[in-house]
Design an enzyme around this catalytic site. Structure first.
Site, PDB file in Angstrom:
ATOM      1  N   ASP A   1       0.816  -1.211   0.000  1.00 22.63           N
ATOM      2  CA  ASP A   1       0.000   0.000   0.000  1.00 22.63           C
ATOM      3  C   ASP A   1       0.854   1.266   0.000  1.00 22.63           C
ATOM      4  O   ASP A   1       2.085   1.217   0.002  1.00 22.63           O
ATOM      5  CB  ASP A   1      -0.940  -0.024   1.202  1.00 22.63           C
ATOM      6  CG  ASP A   1      -2.334   0.463   0.870  1.00 22.63           C
ATOM      7  OD1 ASP A   1      -2.492   1.263  -0.060  1.00 22.63           O
ATOM      8  OD2 ASP A   1      -3.294   0.029   1.562  1.00 22.63           O
TER       9      ASP A   1
ATOM     10  N   GLY B   1      -4.237   5.117  -6.577  1.00 20.68           N
ATOM     11  CA  GLY B   1      -4.651   6.129  -7.529  1.00 20.68           C
ATOM     12  C   GLY B   1      -4.177   7.524  -7.164  1.00 20.68           C
ATOM     13  O   GLY B   1      -4.809   8.517  -7.515  1.00 20.68           O
TER      14      GLY B   1
ATOM     15  N   ASP C   1      -9.790   4.132  -3.643  1.00 18.67           N
ATOM     16  CA  ASP C   1     -10.537   2.983  -3.126  1.00 18.67           C
ATOM     17  C   ASP C   1     -11.976   3.007  -3.641  1.00 18.67           C
ATOM     18  O   ASP C   1     -12.636   4.052  -3.629  1.00 18.67           O
ATOM     19  CB  ASP C   1     -10.565   3.013  -1.600  1.00 18.67           C
ATOM     20  CG  ASP C   1      -9.236   2.607  -0.989  1.00 18.67           C
ATOM     21  OD1 ASP C   1      -8.368   2.096  -1.720  1.00 18.67           O
ATOM     22  OD2 ASP C   1      -9.071   2.810   0.232  1.00 18.67           O
TER      23      ASP C   1
END
Length: 602
Positions: free
Chosen positions: A202, A246, A268
């Protein structure tokens, strides 16, 4: 010791057989079969992706349905459900753990020890022993215990980490500092020793000012390259995702293909049409960057995901009104799920109206009466999208060669939602080995047309209506799809499972609001070539000779001659059914041949 179920035999849904779908055992003994390519094996000299994920990964991730409430039991129950409900047989083989598996999740976010509890004195990651119990007291192998269970089912285990000092939930990340130092080598070694098959990395809490690089992209590339190289150095085949969320300050797709198998292109996702539409739109502009071993990821599928609640009052069998503590996320045309598989009273129905919450409220009305008695307080899940919208999401993800990662409660999945995940024809398009993401042919007035070439020469065409009113009378000239307008084609509706013949233009009477139509278009020549690949050397090549005669006749424009050759082929196949050809294969070959005859107008 956790008890494993007996092996489940894989059954494949009936559909037109092609060379890429042929599996060993369909041909009679002594005949040839075409082996399937394995995306899990390292390909010598493979370019990006290190030979892994040659088709988009498929599986499950716990985050969107459960958030921080992940545990060994949840993961194992999900793996078992996938093993028995058809998902594993359909190709969903990754069971992915997201954030909150490390020690420290029960420590308050304001307590600095939350960020350090997940590493021991030597820097190794520590699984939370409460939620991922070790094999024995004092050991740190809770993840390995789960991995062993998942592997015994024939599935693969994925895990989560973060490039920052802490994960998005404030637990131990890989960044150590100063000046770009990381724990990646230690973490990758831990993952490999535990038997992890997939790592999602992440992009939270990264101290960018301390990371080497002139630009934000340089810094991200630096950090993700550390983990990529560390995973490769373990020698274990581990799919790697650069999950940069993103980030609008990054162009991940420009550098991630050389170091990862997939990367997040969007924020998300949430279980709503607007969120799905946003992620699709962003992802649709990045087709040129995707391909075998390196995929654009617009985030998880939200089919079956929405909002959990409980019954505010008992719901007896026969009622069509369900009183719930919260109506949030419920939507007309969506599915409401009541009860659980464990309790034996799981059932679902389509919502027809949404009223007010509470025992004194008007509740949620469903289309069909309940068949079980449900006590007050029992679990309820409300899908956040209508069935049409959910089908659209699956259609768009498949057309864009996106990973198919279910972000829902698989154990208690409604049959209406499970059927979408299991559609073999839609899955086959997503998993097509050519690996080309669809391009946008047109986008006007909320009407999208996307075209994707497939490995056997077919074209997958999607008409998507993002508007709030039906799209009527859509007509797409064949030449606009890159097809020869002088030929006749078969158009296979992937969701209705029906065939039609197309000449001149592909015409669709109506596409509902927020709905889509997915059509697989193929020519007689392509279908004959597919048949030829299936039977090439069977019975000394005699079947192939008849098919080649039909292909030669078509090339010369002699349709009647081609029809005669096909008719002889059908009689030959029928005569060899149960002899040189297994009965099942012979029946499907004949059905395919008759379909081609219909296309030619024989």
């Amino acid at each position: 010791m956790r008890t494993l179920p007996r092996p489940i035999t894989r059954l494949f849904a009936a559909r037109p057989i092609t060379a890429r779908l042929l599996t060993a055992g369909l041909l009679a003994a002594g005949s040839l079969a075409v082996p399937a390519a394995s995306g899990a094996a390292l390909a010598a000299g493979a370019p990006a992706g290190h030979g892994l994920a040659r088709t988009p990964p498929m599986g499950f991730n716990d985050w969107n349905a459960f958030g921080c409430n992940v545990s060994a039991s949840l993961v194992e129950q999900t793996a078992l459900a996938m093993h028995t409900n058809g998902m594993q047989a359909a190709g969903y083989d990754y069971v992915n753990i997201d954030d909150c598996w490390m020690a420290g999740r029960d420590i308050p976010r304001t307590d600095p020890t939350r960020a350090t509890a997940g590493r021991d004195a030597d820097g190794h990651l520590v699984a939370d022993p409460v939620y991922f119990p070790p094999s024995a007291p004092g050991r740190n192998d809770g993840i390995k215990v789960v991995a062993d269970y998942v592997h015994a089912l024939g599935l693969k285990l994925g895990i989560y980490q973060d490039t920052g000092r802490t994960t998005c939930q404030g637990l131990a990340g890989t960044y150590q500092g100063p000046s770009g130092a990381t724990y990646d080598a230690i973490d990758a070694g831990d993952f490999a020793s535990w038997g992890v098959d997939y790592v999602k990395d992440d992009w939270c809490n990264v101290p960018l000012s301390d990371v080497p690089g002139a630009t934000r992209d340089d810094k991200a590339n630096y950090l993700y390259t550390q983990m990529s190289q560390a995973l490769q150095a373990t020698g274990r085949h581990i799919v790697f995702e650069a999950a940069t969320l993103g980030d609008p300050g990054l162009s991940t797709y420009t550098w991630a293909p050389s170091i990862s198998n997939l990367w997040r292109t969007t924020t998300d996702i949430s279980p709503s049409f607007s969120s799905m539409l946003n992620n699709f739109t962003v992802n649709s502009a990045l087709a040129q960057y995707a391909g075998p071993g390196h995929w654009n990821d617009p985030d998880m599928l939200e089919i079956g995901t929405g909002g959990f609640s409980t019954l505010a009052a008992a719901a007896p069998a026969g009622t069509t009104t369900v009183l719930v503590a919260s109506t949030s996320r419920a939507i007309v045309g969506g599915v409401i799920r009541i009860g659980t598989a464990a309790a034996g009273d799981l059932e679902s129905a389509v919502v027809t109206s949404v009223g007010t919450a509470g025992a004194a409220g008007t509740g949620i009305t469903v289309a069909t009466p309940l068949t079980h008695d449900h006590p007050a307080g029992e679990q309820v899940n409300k899908d956040g999208m209508t069935l049409a919208e959910e089908q659209t999401e699956f259609t768009l993800w498949a057309q864009e060669a996106a990973p198919l990662i279910a972000g829902t409660d698989v154990v208690n999945l409604a049959p209406q939602d499970l059927a979408m995940y299991l559609n073999p024809e839609a899955v086959a398009i997503d998993q097509d080995p050519l690996g080309v993401q669809a391009t946008v042919l047109s986008n006007a007035d909320s009407h999208w047309v996307l075209v994707r070439p497939l490995a056997n020469g077919d074209k997958s065409v999607v008409l998507f209506n993002a508007g709030s009113t039906p799209w009527s009378g859509a007509s797409l000239p064949l030449d606009s799809l890159g097809l020869d307008a002088s030929q006749r084609y078969t158009a296979r509706d992937v969701w209705a499972h029906t065939d039609g013949t197309v000449t001149g233009a592909l015409e669709v009477a109506s596409v509902p609001a927020h709905g889509s139509v997915m059509v697989r278009v193929s020519s007689a020549a392509d279908q004959l070539a597919d048949q030829l690949a299936l039977v090439g050397h069977v019975d000394g090549g005699s079947f192939a000779a008849q098919l080649r005669a039909a292909i030669r006749a078509l090339d010369k424009g002699r349709t009647r001659e081609a029809c005669g050759a096909l008719d002889g082929y059908v009689h030959h196949v029928r005569a060899q059914s149960g002899k040189k050809l297994r009965t099942e294969l012979a029946a499907q070959l004949i059905a395919n041949a008759r379909r081609i005859e219909g296309l030619l107008g024989c």
